[in-house]
Design a protein around this motif. Structure first.
Motif, short mmCIF file in Angstrom:
data_model
loop_
_atom_site.label_atom_id
_atom_site.label_comp_id
_atom_site.label_asym_id
_atom_site.label_seq_id
_atom_site.Cartn_x
_atom_site.Cartn_y
_atom_site.Cartn_z
N ALA A 1 4.18 77.95 17.23
CA ALA A 1 4.14 78.78 18.11
C ALA A 1 2.50 78.85 17.70
CB ALA A 1 4.69 80.57 17.84
N ASP A 2 1.63 79.11 16.52
CA ASP A 2 0.62 79.52 16.05
C ASP A 2 -0.05 77.64 16.28
OD1 ASP A 2 0.80 81.78 15.41
OD2 ASP A 2 1.17 80.91 13.01
N GLY A 3 0.22 76.50 16.98
CA GLY A 3 -0.16 76.13 17.16
C GLY A 3 -0.12 74.48 16.12
N LEU A 4 0.33 74.57 15.04
CA LEU A 4 -0.11 73.97 13.78
C LEU A 4 0.85 72.52 14.02
CD1 LEU A 4 0.94 75.89 11.12
CD2 LEU A 4 -1.30 75.35 12.34
N GLY A 5 0.44 71.26 13.73
CA GLY A 5 1.71 70.07 13.99
C GLY A 5 2.65 69.84 12.82
N TYR A 6 2.88 68.67 13.33
CA TYR A 6 4.36 68.67 12.28
C TYR A 6 3.45 68.34 11.08
CZ TYR A 6 6.60 68.26 16.65
OH TYR A 6 7.41 68.62 17.88
N ALA A 7 2.10 67.73 10.75
CA ALA A 7 1.80 66.85 9.66
C ALA A 7 1.47 68.18 8.82
CB ALA A 7 0.28 66.15 9.17
N GLU A 8 0.87 69.29 8.71
CA GLU A 8 0.52 70.39 8.72
C GLU A 8 1.69 71.26 7.69
OE1 GLU A 8 -2.23 73.66 6.73
OE2 GLU A 8 -1.99 71.13 6.79
N ILE A 9 2.41 71.85 8.88
CA ILE A 9 3.94 72.22 8.97
C ILE A 9 5.04 71.31 7.81
CG2 ILE A 9 6.20 72.79 10.04
CD1 ILE A 9 5.19 73.03 12.49
N GLY A 10 4.99 70.20 7.65
CA GLY A 10 5.12 69.82 6.83
C GLY A 10 4.57 69.30 5.22
N ARG A 11 3.46 69.66 5.10
CA ARG A 11 2.62 69.88 4.28
C ARG A 11 2.78 71.67 3.67
NH1 ARG A 11 -1.62 72.18 1.65
NH2 ARG A 11 -1.44 73.30 3.99
N ARG A 12 2.76 71.81 4.28
CA ARG A 12 2.96 73.35 3.89
C ARG A 12 4.62 73.56 3.29
NH1 ARG A 12 0.08 77.99 8.38
NH2 ARG A 12 -2.03 76.84 7.79
N LEU A 13 5.77 73.28 3.53
CA LEU A 13 7.07 72.92 3.19
C LEU A 13 7.24 72.24 2.35
CD1 LEU A 13 8.53 73.97 6.76
CD2 LEU A 13 8.18 75.68 5.28
N GLY A 14 6.31 70.99 1.94
CA GLY A 14 6.35 69.60 1.33
C GLY A 14 7.29 69.19 1.38
N ARG A 15 6.92 68.50 2.60
CA ARG A 15 8.08 68.24 3.56
C ARG A 15 8.05 66.52 3.72
NH1 ARG A 15 14.15 69.64 3.09
NH2 ARG A 15 14.20 71.67 2.76
N PRO A 16 8.32 65.84 4.47
CA PRO A 16 7.12 64.79 5.51
C PRO A 16 7.42 65.22 6.74
CG PRO A 16 9.24 64.05 4.01
CD PRO A 16 9.67 65.09 3.79
N THR A 17 6.43 64.59 7.41
CA THR A 17 5.71 64.64 8.38
C THR A 17 7.56 64.44 9.71
OG1 THR A 17 4.14 64.18 8.31
CG2 THR A 17 4.58 64.80 9.93
N SER A 18 7.72 63.24 9.00
CA SER A 18 8.62 62.40 9.93
C SER A 18 10.87 63.71 9.63
CB SER A 18 9.71 61.49 9.18
OG SER A 18 10.45 61.47 8.14
N THR A 19 10.55 64.42 9.16
CA THR A 19 11.62 65.22 8.62
C THR A 19 11.13 66.74 9.85
OG1 THR A 19 12.21 65.69 6.10
CG2 THR A 19 12.51 67.33 7.52
N ILE A 20 10.71 67.62 9.70
CA ILE A 20 9.46 68.45 10.91
C ILE A 20 10.14 67.75 12.16
CG2 ILE A 20 8.02 69.92 11.14
CD1 ILE A 20 9.52 69.77 8.92
N SER A 21 9.20 66.35 12.65
CA SER A 21 8.93 65.90 13.79
C SER A 21 10.93 65.53 14.77
CB SER A 21 8.66 64.65 13.73
OG SER A 21 9.61 63.45 12.86
N ARG A 22 12.40 65.02 13.86
CA ARG A 22 13.44 65.52 13.84
C ARG A 22 13.68 66.25 14.05
NH1 ARG A 22 14.61 61.43 10.01
NH2 ARG A 22 15.05 63.03 8.12
N GLU A 23 13.27 67.25 13.07
CA GLU A 23 13.86 68.60 13.49
C GLU A 23 13.80 68.98 14.59
OE1 GLU A 23 16.14 72.61 13.14
OE2 GLU A 23 16.53 70.01 11.59
N VAL A 24 12.44 68.93 14.77
CA VAL A 24 12.21 69.78 16.62
C VAL A 24 12.44 68.82 17.74
CG1 VAL A 24 10.68 70.44 17.78
CG2 VAL A 24 10.13 71.21 15.52
N ALA A 25 12.67 67.41 17.30
CA ALA A 25 12.90 66.58 18.65
C ALA A 25 14.84 66.93 19.01
CB ALA A 25 12.94 65.91 18.00
N ARG A 26 15.20 67.31 17.64
CA ARG A 26 16.66 67.51 17.19
C ARG A 26 17.48 68.66 18.27
NH1 ARG A 26 18.87 67.26 11.69
NH2 ARG A 26 19.20 64.84 11.95
#
Length: 309
Positions: free
Chosen positions: A19-44
Motif C-alpha cells: 500500500a505504501d508503494g514499496l517494490g517486491y525487492a525492498e519488501i523481501g529485504r525488510r523481511l529477510g526473504r528472497p524477492t521471488s518469495t514475495i512476488s510468488r506470495e502476491v501473485a498467488r
C-alpha cells in the motif's frame, strides 16, 4: 525466519508495504526473504492492489493441510513435492536474474536437486510440467555450457541427464578463459577506434576490468611443473620474436608435441600465468605473444609510443 513459512504478521506487513508503494525487492529485504518469495506470495493471492493478508493466510493454511506431511524430495507418485517445486522455482529465479534463461534455469535446478542417477527428458517434462521441446532446448543450452552431461541408463534404452562433480571447476575455468579473451578483444577495439576516442576509453576501462577478473579467477592450484613448462614456452616465443607452430617449439625445446600442447593449453586456461604477456593465435596452430592489454592504459601506451618515436 528465512526459509520458514510466511506468518500472518509477515503477510500483514507485506500488505502495508504494498500500500505504501514499496517494490517486491525492498519488501523481501525488510523481511529477510528472497524477492521471488514475495512476488510468488502476491501473485498467488491476487495482485499488489488486491492483496489481502487474512485471505492469503487462510489460503496458505488450506494448502498446508492439503499437502500433509512432506517428504524431502518426491511424493509417492514420483512427482516432486510442493516444497521442492517451490525451491526449484525460487532458485531458478535467482539464476535467471544472473543471466541464465528462465526455462534453462529450471531444468538445471531440477537436475541439481535430483539423485546421482540424473533424470531422463521424459522425467524432466513430468516434473517441470513443460513441453518436451522446452526441455530439449534447455538441455542443449546446458550441454553447450558444459553444465550437464548425458549417459545411457542401465537398460541402454534412454539417455539420462545429470550434473557431475566437476561441473563447477569447468564453469570456473570457462569464465576465467572468457574474461581473458574479453580483455584481449577490448585491446583490439582500442587499436581500431583509437585510444583517445570515447569508444577507445570505454574499451580501455573494460579491458582493465576483465583482465583483473581473469587474474583473480585463475586457478592457483595448477601444478608447478605445468607452470614451468608454460613459462618456458612463453620465453621461447619472446626469444624467437616471431610466431611459431607447436611443432617448431617442440623441436627447439627438445620436447614432445604433447608436452608443448599441454603448456599452451595451460596458458589458455590460466592466462594469469603469462602476465604481463598474453598468448595469441595468429593462424591455426601458430602462436605468438603480445603485451597484456590491461597492463597499460591508453594514455600510457600513447606516451610510450611517443618516446619510441
Amino acid at each position: 525466519m528465512p526459509g520458514a513459512r510466511l506468518t500472518h504478521e509477515d503477510r500483514g506487513r507485506i500488505a502495508a508495504w504494498l500500500a505504501d508503494g514499496l517494490g517486491y525487492a525492498e519488501i523481501g529485504r525488510r523481511l529477510g526473504r528472497p524477492t521471488s518469495t514475495i512476488s510468488r506470495e502476491v501473485a498467488r493471492n491476487g495482485a499488489p492492489g488486491a492483496y489481502r493478508p487474512d485471505q492469503a493466510q487462510r489460503a496458505a493454511g488450506h494448502r498446508a493441510r492439503r499437502r500433509g506431511p512432506r517428504p524431502t524430495e518426491a511424493a509417492a507418485d514420483g512427482q516432486p513435492t510442493e516444497a521442492v517445486r517451490g525451491f526449484v522455482d525460487e532458485f531458478a529465479t535467482l539464476l535467471a536474474a544472473a543471466g541464465l534463461p528462465r526455462m534453462t534455469a529450471r531444468v538445471f535446478v531440477c537436475l541439481l536437486t535430483t539423485d546421482a542417477g540424473g533424470l531422463t527428458a521424459a522425467e524432466l517434462v513430468r516434473r517441470l510440467r513443460v513441453s518436451p521441446a522446452s526441455v530439449s532446448k534447455s538441455i542443449g543450452y546446458l550441454e553447450a555450457m558444459e553444465l550437464v552431461t548425458r549417459r545411457m541408463d542401465a537398460g541402454g534404452r534412454r539417455q539420462r541427464y545429470l550434473i557431475d562433480d566437476d561441473v563447477w571447476m569447468r564453469a570456473w575455468r570457462a569464465d576465467t578463459g572468457a574474461h581473458g579473451e574479453i580483455a584481449v578483444a577490448a585491446q583490439r577495439g582500442i587499436e581500431i577506434f583509437g585510444a583517445g576516442s570515447t569508444a577507445g576509453a570505454r574499451l580501455d576501462r573494460m579491458g582493465h576490468f576483465f583482465g583483473r577478473l581473469s587474474r583473480q579467477m585463475s586457478d592457483s592450484t595448477l601444478a608447478e611443473p605445468a607452470v614451468d613448462d608454460a613459462l618456458t614456452v612463453l620465453a621461447a616465443l619472446v626469444h624467437a620474436g616471431r610466431p611459431l607452430a607447436p611443432g617448431a617449439l617442440a623441436d627447439a625445446l627438445g620436447w614432445t608435441r604433447d608436452r608443448v600442447a599441454a603448456a599452451l593449453d595451460a596458458i589458455r586456461l590460466h592466462p594469469a600465468i603469462a602476465d604481463p604477456l598474453v598468448l595469441r593465435a595468429i593462424e591455426p596452430e601458430t602462436y605468438t605473444v603480445a603485451i597484456r592489454p590491461d597492463r597499460l592504459g591508453g594514455a600510457q601506451r600513447q606516451a610510450l609510443e611517443a618516446i619510441a618515436r
